[in-house]
Design a protein around this motif. Structure first.
Motif, PDB file in Angstrom:
ATOM      1  N   ILE A 241       0.850  -1.186   0.000  1.00 41.31           N
ATOM      2  CA  ILE A 241       0.000   0.000   0.000  1.00 41.31           C
ATOM      3  C   ILE A 241       0.886   1.238   0.000  1.00 41.31           C
ATOM      4  CG2 ILE A 241      -1.966  -1.082   1.156  1.00 41.31           C
ATOM      5  CD1 ILE A 241      -1.070   0.277   3.733  1.00 41.31           C
ATOM      6  N   SER A 242       0.290   2.365  -0.314  1.00 44.34           N
ATOM      7  CA  SER A 242       1.032   3.623  -0.295  1.00 44.34           C
ATOM      8  C   SER A 242       0.109   4.723   0.192  1.00 44.34           C
ATOM      9  CB  SER A 242       1.548   3.958  -1.701  1.00 44.34           C
ATOM     10  OG  SER A 242       2.030   5.280  -1.762  1.00 44.34           O
ATOM     11  N   ASP A 243       0.660   5.684   0.929  1.00 44.56           N
ATOM     12  CA  ASP A 243      -0.134   6.820   1.399  1.00 44.56           C
ATOM     13  C   ASP A 243      -0.688   7.629   0.234  1.00 44.56           C
ATOM     14  OD1 ASP A 243       0.384   6.114   3.995  1.00 44.56           O
ATOM     15  OD2 ASP A 243       2.064   7.491   4.242  1.00 44.56           O
ATOM     16  N   TYR A 244      -0.032   7.555  -0.907  1.00 41.65           N
ATOM     17  CA  TYR A 244      -0.457   8.310  -2.083  1.00 41.65           C
ATOM     18  C   TYR A 244      -1.260   7.444  -3.056  1.00 41.65           C
ATOM     19  CZ  TYR A 244       3.099  11.435  -0.242  1.00 41.65           C
ATOM     20  OH  TYR A 244       3.846  12.242   0.576  1.00 41.65           O
ATOM     21  N   GLY A 245      -1.502   6.195  -2.685  1.00 41.32           N
ATOM     22  CA  GLY A 245      -2.211   5.282  -3.568  1.00 41.32           C
ATOM     23  C   GLY A 245      -1.248   4.557  -4.491  1.00 41.32           C
ATOM     24  N   MET A 246      -1.677   3.411  -5.010  1.00 42.02           N
ATOM     25  CA  MET A 246      -0.845   2.637  -5.922  1.00 42.02           C
ATOM     26  C   MET A 246      -1.608   2.385  -7.210  1.00 42.02           C
ATOM     27  SD  MET A 246       1.160  -0.165  -3.572  1.00 42.02           S
ATOM     28  CE  MET A 246       2.207  -0.533  -4.979  1.00 42.02           C
ATOM     29  N   ASN A 247      -0.876   2.239  -8.298  1.00 42.38           N
ATOM     30  CA  ASN A 247      -1.477   1.927  -9.589  1.00 42.38           C
ATOM     31  C   ASN A 247      -0.570   0.924 -10.292  1.00 42.38           C
ATOM     32  OD1 ASN A 247      -3.052   1.860 -11.857  1.00 42.38           O
ATOM     33  ND2 ASN A 247      -2.365   3.825 -12.661  1.00 42.38           N
ATOM     34  N   ASP A 248      -0.751  -0.335  -9.957  1.00 44.35           N
ATOM     35  CA  ASP A 248       0.096  -1.395 -10.503  1.00 44.35           C
ATOM     36  C   ASP A 248      -0.121  -1.545 -12.004  1.00 44.35           C
ATOM     37  OD1 ASP A 248       1.632  -3.973 -10.540  1.00 44.35           O
ATOM     38  OD2 ASP A 248      -0.356  -4.725 -11.069  1.00 44.35           O
ATOM     39  N   THR A 249       0.982  -1.616 -12.752  1.00 47.55           N
ATOM     40  CA  THR A 249       0.903  -1.856 -14.195  1.00 47.55           C
ATOM     41  C   THR A 249       1.687  -3.112 -14.583  1.00 47.55           C
ATOM     42  OG1 THR A 249       2.847  -0.449 -14.613  1.00 47.55           O
ATOM     43  CG2 THR A 249       0.669   0.600 -14.713  1.00 47.55           C
ATOM     44  N   SER A 250       2.150  -3.872 -13.604  1.00 46.69           N
ATOM     45  CA  SER A 250       2.998  -5.023 -13.891  1.00 46.69           C
ATOM     46  C   SER A 250       2.231  -6.328 -14.040  1.00 46.69           C
ATOM     47  CB  SER A 250       4.037  -5.179 -12.770  1.00 46.69           C
ATOM     48  OG  SER A 250       3.395  -5.504 -11.536  1.00 46.69           O
ATOM     49  N   SER A 251       0.977  -6.362 -13.588  1.00 44.47           N
ATOM     50  CA  SER A 251       0.225  -7.619 -13.590  1.00 44.47           C
ATOM     51  C   SER A 251      -1.069  -7.497 -14.378  1.00 44.47           C
ATOM     52  CB  SER A 251      -0.085  -8.045 -12.153  1.00 44.47           C
ATOM     53  OG  SER A 251      -0.797  -7.028 -11.483  1.00 44.47           O
ATOM     54  N   ILE A 252      -1.468  -8.611 -14.987  1.00 47.48           N
ATOM     55  CA  ILE A 252      -2.721  -8.640 -15.739  1.00 47.48           C
ATOM     56  C   ILE A 252      -3.908  -8.677 -14.778  1.00 47.48           C
ATOM     57  CG2 ILE A 252      -4.116  -9.964 -17.366  1.00 47.48           C
ATOM     58  CD1 ILE A 252      -1.550 -10.909 -18.693  1.00 47.48           C
ATOM     59  N   GLU A 253      -3.824  -9.550 -13.781  1.00 43.28           N
ATOM     60  CA  GLU A 253      -4.869  -9.660 -12.767  1.00 43.28           C
ATOM     61  C   GLU A 253      -4.560  -8.706 -11.622  1.00 43.28           C
ATOM     62  OE1 GLU A 253      -7.545 -11.394 -13.369  1.00 43.28           O
ATOM     63  OE2 GLU A 253      -6.701 -12.201 -15.225  1.00 43.28           O
ATOM     64  N   LYS A 254      -5.507  -7.831 -11.321  1.00 47.99           N
ATOM     65  CA  LYS A 254      -5.276  -6.812 -10.300  1.00 47.99           C
ATOM     66  C   LYS A 254      -6.385  -6.838  -9.260  1.00 47.99           C
ATOM     67  CE  LYS A 254      -3.657  -3.706 -13.992  1.00 47.99           C
ATOM     68  NZ  LYS A 254      -2.204  -3.825 -13.809  1.00 47.99           N
ATOM     69  N   GLU A 255      -6.146  -6.120  -8.173  1.00 47.14           N
ATOM     70  CA  GLU A 255      -7.171  -5.935  -7.145  1.00 47.14           C
ATOM     71  C   GLU A 255      -7.218  -4.452  -6.797  1.00 47.14           C
ATOM     72  OE1 GLU A 255      -8.355  -8.684  -3.609  1.00 47.14           O
ATOM     73  OE2 GLU A 255      -6.734  -7.374  -2.907  1.00 47.14           O
ATOM     74  N   ILE A 256      -8.429  -3.904  -6.812  1.00 48.61           N
ATOM     75  CA  ILE A 256      -8.587  -2.491  -6.468  1.00 48.61           C
ATOM     76  C   ILE A 256      -9.267  -2.387  -5.117  1.00 48.61           C
ATOM     77  CG2 ILE A 256     -10.732  -2.404  -7.823  1.00 48.61           C
ATOM     78  CD1 ILE A 256     -10.184   0.585  -8.249  1.00 48.61           C
ATOM     79  N   THR A 257      -8.752  -1.515  -4.273  1.00 46.54           N
ATOM     80  CA  THR A 257      -9.309  -1.292  -2.940  1.00 46.54           C
ATOM     81  C   THR A 257      -9.659   0.178  -2.795  1.00 46.54           C
ATOM     82  OG1 THR A 257      -7.929  -3.055  -2.017  1.00 46.54           O
ATOM     83  CG2 THR A 257      -8.918  -1.519  -0.462  1.00 46.54           C
ATOM     84  N   ALA A 258     -10.914   0.427  -2.421  1.00 48.83           N
ATOM     85  CA  ALA A 258     -11.378   1.795  -2.167  1.00 48.83           C
ATOM     86  C   ALA A 258     -11.635   1.956  -0.677  1.00 48.83           C
ATOM     87  CB  ALA A 258     -12.655   2.084  -2.941  1.00 48.83           C
ATOM     88  N   VAL A 259     -11.269   3.107  -0.133  1.00 46.86           N
ATOM     89  CA  VAL A 259     -11.436   3.384   1.295  1.00 46.86           C
ATOM     90  C   VAL A 259     -12.144   4.720   1.455  1.00 46.86           C
ATOM     91  CG1 VAL A 259     -10.249   3.809   3.480  1.00 46.86           C
ATOM     92  CG2 VAL A 259      -9.385   2.072   1.928  1.00 46.86           C
ATOM     93  N   VAL A 260     -13.078   4.783   2.407  1.00 49.81           N
ATOM     94  CA  VAL A 260     -13.792   6.034   2.690  1.00 49.81           C
ATOM     95  C   VAL A 260     -13.964   6.168   4.191  1.00 49.81           C
ATOM     96  CG1 VAL A 260     -16.072   4.953   2.440  1.00 49.81           C
ATOM     97  CG2 VAL A 260     -15.832   7.404   2.125  1.00 49.81           C
ATOM     98  N   ASN A 261     -13.737   7.371   4.707  1.00 48.11           N
ATOM     99  CA  ASN A 261     -13.944   7.683   6.127  1.00 48.11           C
ATOM    100  C   ASN A 261     -15.256   8.442   6.268  1.00 48.11           C
ATOM    101  OD1 ASN A 261     -11.380   6.636   7.042  1.00 48.11           O
ATOM    102  ND2 ASN A 261     -10.444   8.417   6.095  1.00 48.11           N
ATOM    103  N   VAL A 262     -16.160   7.911   7.072  1.00 53.42           N
ATOM    104  CA  VAL A 262     -17.518   8.435   7.152  1.00 53.42           C
ATOM    105  C   VAL A 262     -17.878   8.756   8.599  1.00 53.42           C
ATOM    106  CG1 VAL A 262     -19.944   8.009   6.614  1.00 53.42           C
ATOM    107  CG2 VAL A 262     -18.156   7.054   5.151  1.00 53.42           C
ATOM    108  N   GLU A 263     -18.591   9.861   8.794  1.00 57.23           N
ATOM    109  CA  GLU A 263     -19.078  10.232  10.128  1.00 57.23           C
ATOM    110  C   GLU A 263     -20.602  10.240  10.121  1.00 57.23           C
ATOM    111  OE1 GLU A 263     -19.352  14.336  12.414  1.00 57.23           O
ATOM    112  OE2 GLU A 263     -17.281  13.599  12.475  1.00 57.23           O
ATOM    113  N   PHE A 264     -21.189   9.501  11.101  1.00 54.34           N
ATOM    114  CA  PHE A 264     -22.641   9.458  11.278  1.00 54.34           C
ATOM    115  C   PHE A 264     -23.003  10.042  12.626  1.00 54.34           C
ATOM    116  CE2 PHE A 264     -21.832   5.867   8.415  1.00 54.34           C
ATOM    117  CZ  PHE A 264     -22.774   6.066   7.427  1.00 54.34           C
ATOM    118  N   GLY A 265     -24.174  10.658  12.687  1.00 58.70           N
ATOM    119  CA  GLY A 265     -24.703  11.091  13.961  1.00 58.70           C
ATOM    120  C   GLY A 265     -25.191   9.889  14.762  1.00 58.70           C
TER     121      GLY A 265
END
Length: 246
Positions: free
Chosen positions: A220-244
């Motif tokens: 992982i990277s604090d700035y995000g990663m964009n792998d171009t070396s592999s055909i099969e990839k995995e994408i991970t999205a993260v969101v920080n949410v505040e609820f009342g």
């Protein structure tokens, strides 16, 4: 008599002060309670993962000729280009998909015993690059591995590792953020339920960086990663949410 009047006055003042404090407490209690309720919130991090297959491959290679005579080097390189194109066409690559760069010329100088250039030209090295973009990523992967067969045809060929991309990434990111937010809501509901509460309205949401990595990678990277070396990839999205909290 004067002493009794003073004591009576003190008692009255004390009673009035106590009453004032009670009234103030009642006035302030409701707004403070309302403020505390509004400020009760829970912040959670939600994530979503999805595996995807690259739909575009970019492959580059280069070849060169080096001779004492510049014209001979150019002629030999021109013949090499014919061999390279012929080889790639036989591998199933349309000729109009083969992008050929201009020729790069680099003089090779004679050096003395001290390692300093004498300024005298020993030979000329001419280099040419090719680039192929294709949606048939498996074919490009195979050609990149086998292109060194050109050496058997006396072509000094350097095959670079292909780069693999997913071209529908922008549309996918929107869906991934929605999934990550849904995950965050489920986490918040479970945490609130454990304390006998329930979540209220969404107060804020902050998108994290996307991590596009090879499958099963822990990078992982604090700035995000964009792998171009592999055909099969995995994408991970993260969101920080505040609820009342209600």
């Amino acid at each position: 008599m004067e002493k009794m009047n003073k004591e009576r006055s003190l008692v009255i003042c004390a009673a009035l002060l106590a009453a004032a404090l009670v009234v103030c407490s009642l006035i302030l209690a409701n707004p403070l309670e309302h403020y505390a309720t509004n400020k009760s919130a829970i912040t959670v991090t939600g994530s979503a993962k999805k595996q995807l297959t690259s739909d575009l491959a970019v492959w580059r290679g280069s070849f060169y000729q080096e001779t004492v005579n510049l014209q001979d080097a150019y002629t030999n390189l021109k013949n090499d280009l014919v061999k390279v194109k012929s080889y790639l066409v036989k591998q199933g690559i349309p000729e109009d998909q083969i992008v050929v760069s201009s020729i790069s010329t680099m003089p090779q100088y004679v050096y003395n015993a001290n390692g300093s250039s004498t300024g005298q030209i020993a030979s000329y090295r001419l280099t040419q690059n090719i680039e192929i973009k294709s949606n048939d990523v498996q074919k490009i992967a195979a050609i990149a591995r086998s292109a060194t067969e050109l050496i058997e045809q006396d072509v000094i060929f350097d095959s670079q590792p292909p780069e693999y991309f997913y071209t529908k990434l922008n549309n996918l990111k929107v869906d991934m953020l929605a999934e990550a937010t849904k995950d965050a809501k489920q986490r918040a509901e479970k945490m609130a339920a454990s304390t006998g509460s329930k979540i209220g309205a969404l107060r804020s949401a902050k998108m994290g960086v996307f991590q596009i990595t090879p499958v099963n990678s822990n990078e992982i990277s604090d700035y995000g990663m964009n792998d171009t070396s592999s055909i099969e990839k995995e994408i991970t999205a993260v969101v920080n949410v505040e609820f009342g909290i209600e």
